[in-house]
Design a protein around this motif. Structure first.
Motif, PDB file in Angstrom:
ATOM      1  N   ASP A 153      50.681  24.000  21.641  1.00 31.87           N
ATOM      2  CA  ASP A 153      51.339  22.930  22.397  1.00 31.87           C
ATOM      3  C   ASP A 153      52.091  22.007  21.447  1.00 31.87           C
ATOM      4  O   ASP A 153      53.244  21.638  21.700  1.00 31.87           O
ATOM      5  N   HIS A 157      56.372  21.504  21.316  1.00 34.70           N
ATOM      6  CA  HIS A 157      57.121  20.253  21.403  1.00 34.70           C
ATOM      7  C   HIS A 157      57.949  20.002  20.142  1.00 34.70           C
ATOM      8  O   HIS A 157      59.034  19.408  20.220  1.00 34.70           O
ATOM      9  N   SER A 184      44.739  16.737  22.895  1.00 34.66           N
ATOM     10  CA  SER A 184      45.076  17.959  23.646  1.00 34.66           C
ATOM     11  C   SER A 184      43.952  18.982  23.500  1.00 34.66           C
ATOM     12  O   SER A 184      43.603  19.690  24.453  1.00 34.66           O
ATOM     13  N   ARG A 197      47.563  24.556  32.945  1.00 32.65           N
ATOM     14  CA  ARG A 197      48.621  23.648  33.398  1.00 32.65           C
ATOM     15  C   ARG A 197      49.619  23.372  32.262  1.00 32.65           C
ATOM     16  O   ARG A 197      50.813  23.249  32.485  1.00 32.65           O
ATOM     17  N   MET A 198      49.097  23.280  31.054  1.00 36.09           N
ATOM     18  CA  MET A 198      49.931  23.045  29.884  1.00 36.09           C
ATOM     19  C   MET A 198      50.925  24.199  29.696  1.00 36.09           C
ATOM     20  O   MET A 198      52.132  23.995  29.516  1.00 36.09           O
ATOM     21  N   ALA A 201      53.623  24.370  32.433  1.00 38.80           N
ATOM     22  CA  ALA A 201      54.684  23.386  32.207  1.00 38.80           C
ATOM     23  C   ALA A 201      55.671  23.877  31.151  1.00 38.80           C
ATOM     24  O   ALA A 201      56.887  23.710  31.283  1.00 38.80           O
ATOM     25  N   HIS A 202      55.137  24.510  30.113  1.00 40.94           N
ATOM     26  CA  HIS A 202      56.015  25.044  29.064  1.00 40.94           C
ATOM     27  C   HIS A 202      56.968  26.099  29.635  1.00 40.94           C
ATOM     28  O   HIS A 202      58.148  26.143  29.283  1.00 40.94           O
ATOM     29  N   TRP A 220      60.051  18.104  34.815  1.00 38.50           N
ATOM     30  CA  TRP A 220      58.877  18.833  34.339  1.00 38.50           C
ATOM     31  C   TRP A 220      58.279  18.210  33.080  1.00 38.50           C
ATOM     32  O   TRP A 220      57.054  18.222  32.901  1.00 38.50           O
ATOM     33  N   ARG A 223      56.193  15.327  34.294  1.00 33.14           N
ATOM     34  CA  ARG A 223      54.968  15.849  34.891  1.00 33.14           C
ATOM     35  C   ARG A 223      53.999  16.327  33.801  1.00 33.14           C
ATOM     36  O   ARG A 223      52.787  16.102  33.889  1.00 33.14           O
ATOM     37  N   HIS A 224      54.553  16.972  32.786  1.00 29.87           N
ATOM     38  CA  HIS A 224      53.740  17.520  31.691  1.00 29.87           C
ATOM     39  C   HIS A 224      53.027  16.402  30.924  1.00 29.87           C
ATOM     40  O   HIS A 224      51.823  16.482  30.643  1.00 29.87           O
ATOM     41  N   ASP A 227      50.432  14.779  33.023  1.00 31.80           N
ATOM     42  CA  ASP A 227      49.264  15.663  33.086  1.00 31.80           C
ATOM     43  C   ASP A 227      48.345  15.427  31.889  1.00 31.80           C
ATOM     44  O   ASP A 227      47.126  15.478  32.015  1.00 31.80           O
ATOM     45  N   TRP A 228      48.963  15.219  30.712  1.00 34.75           N
ATOM     46  CA  TRP A 228      48.161  14.915  29.518  1.00 34.75           C
ATOM     47  C   TRP A 228      47.338  13.652  29.753  1.00 34.75           C
ATOM     48  O   TRP A 228      46.149  13.613  29.440  1.00 34.75           O
TER      49      TRP A 228
END
Length: 256
Positions: A153, A157, A184, A197-198, A201-202, A220, A223-224, A227-228
């Motif tokens: 993750d 990014h 994370s 979910r992670m 999103a990717h 997105w 939202r990502h 979500d974190w």
């Protein structure tokens, strides 16, 4: 006696002045990455100081990643070590007792800016690198290794920021990214659907990048990141506690 009105004057040590003089040449562009700074003997002669003073000044520059020794004991200018700089900035955030809510707010802005810029500037090679990261993450989902998923993750990014084509933006997000990594991992460990979910999103972000759909990408990413935040709270953490308390328990060496 009257109260002291003035502070004592601090005079820089000779070795600090040597380091600052060389750093000014580098920062001004008169010395560029790959250029030779000179040998210790040459610097002793030019500055008119003893060898130990020059060595201490060079040690400061080596620690900051501005110079490096090569064969023959000559010194040359290095490209900036962004990771070292980011680590120091992250430590400053910890020492400043910033909270995870502050990190979240800043991350939300920076990550949305990154993906919007990536929509305009990402090349085929950038997208291929993101796809390779995605394949690795999808292959790891069944193994459920929290550290591996969290690292992928973080890498995702970083790749997205590189695709933005803006090196200032790429560097600006690094300090907070170093603080987010251990959280994370915590989410992947304690929240069953966190890793899935992670990764979902990717996938959506990559698809938006391919379609050059800036609105979808920003939606997105928001939202990502949100979500974190939800995962962090579900893992039993308080967004308003200082990052120091969490980082020390989760990853005491993460910033070094």
């Amino acid at each position: 006696m009257t109260a002291a009105r003035y502070n004592k004057i601090k005079v820089p040590s000779a070795y600090q002045m040597v380091a600052e003089a060389i750093e000014r040449e580098i920062m001004s562009g008169r010395l560029r990455p790959g250029d030779q700074v000179g040998t210790e003997a040459e610097l002793v002669r030019q500055f008119g100081v003893n060898r130990s003073t020059v060595r201490e000044g060079i040690r400061l520059l080596e620690q900051s990643g501005l110079v490096q020794r090569e064969a023959g004991r000559k010194l040359h200018v290095c490209p900036p070590r962004y990771r070292n700089l980011s680590s120091r900035m992250s430590r400053a955030l910890v020492l400043g007792q910033v909270t995870f809510r502050e990190v979240f707010d800043a991350t939300l802005v920076l990550e949305i800016m990154s993906v919007e810029a990536a929509i305009d500037h990402a090349t085929d090679s950038h997208i291929k690198a993101l796809e390779a990261n995605q394949r690795s993450a999808e292959s790891e989902i069944d193994h459920a290794d929290p550290s591996r998923i969290a690292q992928l993750d973080t890498d995702f990014h970083a790749l997205l920021a590189r695709a933005s084509g803006n090196r200032v933006l790429e560097l600006a997000r690094e300090p907070s990214a170093l603080l987010i990594f251990p959280t994370s991992e915590l989410i992947c460990r304690r929240v069953p659907e966190g890793a899935g979910r992670m990764i979902r999103a990717h996938r959506e972000l990559i698809d938006a990048l391919r379609a050059r759909d800036k609105t979808r990408a920003a939606t997105w990413m928001k939202r990502h990141v949100e979500d974190w935040k939800k995962g962090f709270e579900r893992a039993g953490r308080d967004m308003d506690e200082p990052v120091e308390r969490v980082i020390e328990r989760l990853a005491p060496a993460a910033l070094f």
